[in-house]
Scaffold this active site. Structure first.
Site, PDB file in Angstrom:
ATOM      1  CG  HIS A  52       1.527 -92.049 -37.116  1.00 19.98           C
ATOM      2  ND1 HIS A  52       2.365 -91.373 -36.243  1.00 19.98           N
ATOM      3  CD2 HIS A  52       0.589 -91.137 -37.498  1.00 19.98           C
ATOM      4  CE1 HIS A  52       1.957 -90.118 -36.125  1.00 19.98           C
ATOM      5  NE2 HIS A  52       0.891 -89.943 -36.863  1.00 19.98           N
ATOM      6  CG  HIS A  75      -1.310 -88.181 -32.727  1.00 23.20           C
ATOM      7  ND1 HIS A  75      -1.749 -86.905 -33.003  1.00 23.20           N
ATOM      8  CD2 HIS A  75      -0.788 -88.634 -33.884  1.00 23.20           C
ATOM      9  CE1 HIS A  75      -1.525 -86.628 -34.292  1.00 23.20           C
ATOM     10  NE2 HIS A  75      -0.952 -87.666 -34.835  1.00 23.20           N
ATOM     11  CG  ASP A  88      15.297-105.508 -21.318  1.00 23.17           C
ATOM     12  OD1 ASP A  88      16.453-105.959 -21.258  1.00 23.17           O
ATOM     13  OD2 ASP A  88      14.517-105.515 -20.345  1.00 23.17           O
ATOM     14  CG  HIS A 139       3.280 -85.659 -36.303  1.00 22.51           C
ATOM     15  ND1 HIS A 139       3.162 -85.632 -37.672  1.00 22.51           N
ATOM     16  CD2 HIS A 139       2.250 -86.407 -35.877  1.00 22.51           C
ATOM     17  CE1 HIS A 139       2.102 -86.320 -38.050  1.00 22.51           C
ATOM     18  NE2 HIS A 139       1.532 -86.794 -36.972  1.00 22.51           N
ATOM     19  CE1 TYR A 167      13.118-112.050 -20.573  1.00 20.53           C
ATOM     20  CE2 TYR A 167      12.044-112.613 -22.641  1.00 20.53           C
ATOM     21  CZ  TYR A 167      11.975-112.155 -21.342  1.00 20.53           C
ATOM     22  OH  TYR A 167      10.765-111.813 -20.800  1.00 20.53           O
TER      23      TYR A 167
END
Lengths: 234, 234, 234, 234
Positions: free
Chosen positions: A94, A96, A119, A168, A226
């Site tokens: 997490h 910001h 992708d 958030h 790939y």
């Protein structure tokens, strides 16, 4: 206890300032040991440059501290809800980070506008509904986890490894802590390009579904071609 | 005289170019010793890389130079007005950091669009009214301080540690010089994300008041639970 | 085998992260030896910092691997179509560089808005049409090459050394691998300035044709007078 | 010959990539020795990192080469027109710095939106009219100089040390080469903040004339009080 996992979580946390996803202490990475169900997470409010292996708290999935002196991240209960609901994931991050945060602040999902998105994310990156006053006042961090889980009730979190929490910021996950951070870096890049695409042309359309399939599936799944292995070495 | 405070003010000034808040000599930090009421401030027009401890003028709150050969920052009288009006603050910084400056130039307050803002600023970041011709021509720098104080007549400067001066740029403050600079860095980040949020979606709404409370109060005040202390170690 | 060409292709690939055109493994450079018709290209999914000379596959123009253990870039067949159709080019680069990618995602050509563009691209930078479902499902990478060639049916690829693939990103080329990367860097800069010009002023007009001629021709062609040689040392 | 001036011009040219005003060879700085009327200017197309003192051509104001083997910048005749028309200037710089270039491409002057602008430019930064086809085809570089001079027929170039050439990019000047580059860096910063101010708020108004006077005159002219001297040490 869980030294290898702690080392991985430490390295993944240090990747956050290096990749410009955070300033100060604005982000946290965790990882889970699925055998024991124990989680290692960044301690709260400690600057990245001061982090040491022994600082990382170890918790069980109910949030009981099993080892460590420091308080875990204030977002810990969100991480735990995701580990409980998404059995295929091994690491969570997490932050910001600014480009994902602006989409979260605008309350908008990130549409699939190009192959870079396709992708890595098999469809738009969703935004949660807003929490109710009740959900904010009581058990805010746990409810943040619950609203993410609710957002994925018809989505496979392994195909869309990230979400925007309304007002958030982003959460990302992956097979392990490093993969979670890589997905966070990529989601930030995708969010940035989506902003500029939409402000350049308000009529920019989501990608054709065949092109979405082509790009996601040439990198992921049984027929991926790939990279150097049959299945991409993530 | 006040060697520790001078050292703190020197370090805080050097943080400005390091954090990309200034180019050339476009910013100044000061701090006050509340026991004696004496203020240490950057000398005017001196490049950051040339600053030495002995260069920093010491002034009383009326602007009389108590020590030092160099002229203090041309913004000194603004700083002094703020120290007089806001007894809870120990350090002040003024820059022309670009993202705050564009909000100041647009004459708009920065709305609370997300939890990043709410973590540090308990409400919108206000913009002053424009100064009158009279206020510009006579005692411009002092009047700049006064119009900031006027803007906070119903606001607690400890809960909203910064302001935009209309047509000019930001001022920030904090418990000490370092905290003032940290608030300036954060306000710059918040200003940048607010710009992109509003240009992505003109309908983006201010954060729900419960979420503002939750985020500000989990980091600040008696019941804060962020970080390693009961009260966050700012 | 082709050691000099491999060295050039290695260096040109390393230029991609250095010039901020790529993160992770998001780009590839190739070059062709026109005498033998053999192509050297980046191996698929290998991080730039791990690339070694002996890793680079050598292919013929039909895509048969002549040398090398690793899989070539998944975009190889696009490169090969361009080498077959554009005999004047010696190097090709594909990235997801952000500013070109947003124009590709918006599905818009980049208009000639200034002399910076005119110095290197003799006219607007075109965007391909979208591929059909059929073209995506079968031989996607080859068809991507074909749609680029189709886009240039009335254009000289030596005068416009780059293209935007709709919904995807840029391809650039040049006399050799280094020149291709330089054109990619310049196209990225031009794309960025075009975005800001158009969002500043929706009425910004394409450059006067005399000014386009003046700038392109003072750097390119028989009467060029930029630089230290009669013909610019590209 | 003119070794000190050459050294100053070399250093000022090296400042261009360091300050992110140029990539590749996209900019040039010159300076004039007013006693002899001789001009030192960057040679055309030479990368900054390869520049040596002896490479710099010396020219008279008619463009005759007095010393040096290399061709002077292709923009030389523009510089010479400005030295002839503006006797108070000692150095000139031309770049394609992105933020000034987007205003030039949009064909718009940069309005005075804040005190940062007012500290250095005493009024809006003008944009030239477009050149006619005839002016482009014949003596393009000289005519670029002439159209700048025409733009300043009612302006003092010492108070507004820069201009935008329509569709092209910025020229700046100053008392010497270093001052010209400093003005270019500042104009770039002002151009960037003006872009964001106007896209944040289309109603943003030019600064009050008293505030423009206050800021320009506290740094410039007989009653300046910024810095450590009576008159600012530029």
């Amino acid at each position: 206890m869980l030294e290898d996992l702690k080392k991985q979580v430490l390295e993944a946390n240090l990747e956050l300032p290096k990749r410009n996803l955070v300033i100060y202490t604005w982000g946290n990475v965790s990882a889970i040991d699925r055998k024991t169900g124990l989680v290692v997470i960044k301690p709260s409010g400690v600057p990245y440059e001061d982090l040491k292996l022994e600082d990382f708290p170890v918790l069980d999935l109910e949030g009981n501290k099993i080892e460590g002196k420091l308080n875990p991240s204030s977002d810990t209960l969100t991480h735990l809800e995701l580990y409980k609901a998404f059995p295929g994931i091994g690491g969570i991050v997490h932050t910001h980070s600014p480009w994902c945060t602006i989409w979260a602040q605008a309350g908008k999902p990130i549409p699939v506008l190009g192959t870079t998105h396709a992708d890595y994310f098999y469809g738009e990156i969703p935004v949660t509904r807003k929490l109710t006053a009740q959900e904010i006042v009581n058990e805010y961090e746990k409810n943040t986890g619950n609203v993410i889980v609710e957002t994925f009730k018809n989505l496979d979190p392994n195909n869309v490894p990230g979400v925007l929490v309304s007002g958030h910021g982003p959460f990302n996950w992956g097979e392990n802590a490093h993969q979670a951070v890589e997905n966070a870096v990529i989601m930030e890049t995708v969010a940035r390009m989506a902003y500029y695409t939409q402000t350049l042309s308000r009529e920019a359309n989501p990608l054709d579904s065949h092109l979405l399939d082509k790009h996601f599936l040439r990198k992921h799944g049984a027929n991926a071609y790939y990279g150097q292995n049959t299945k991409e070495q993530k």
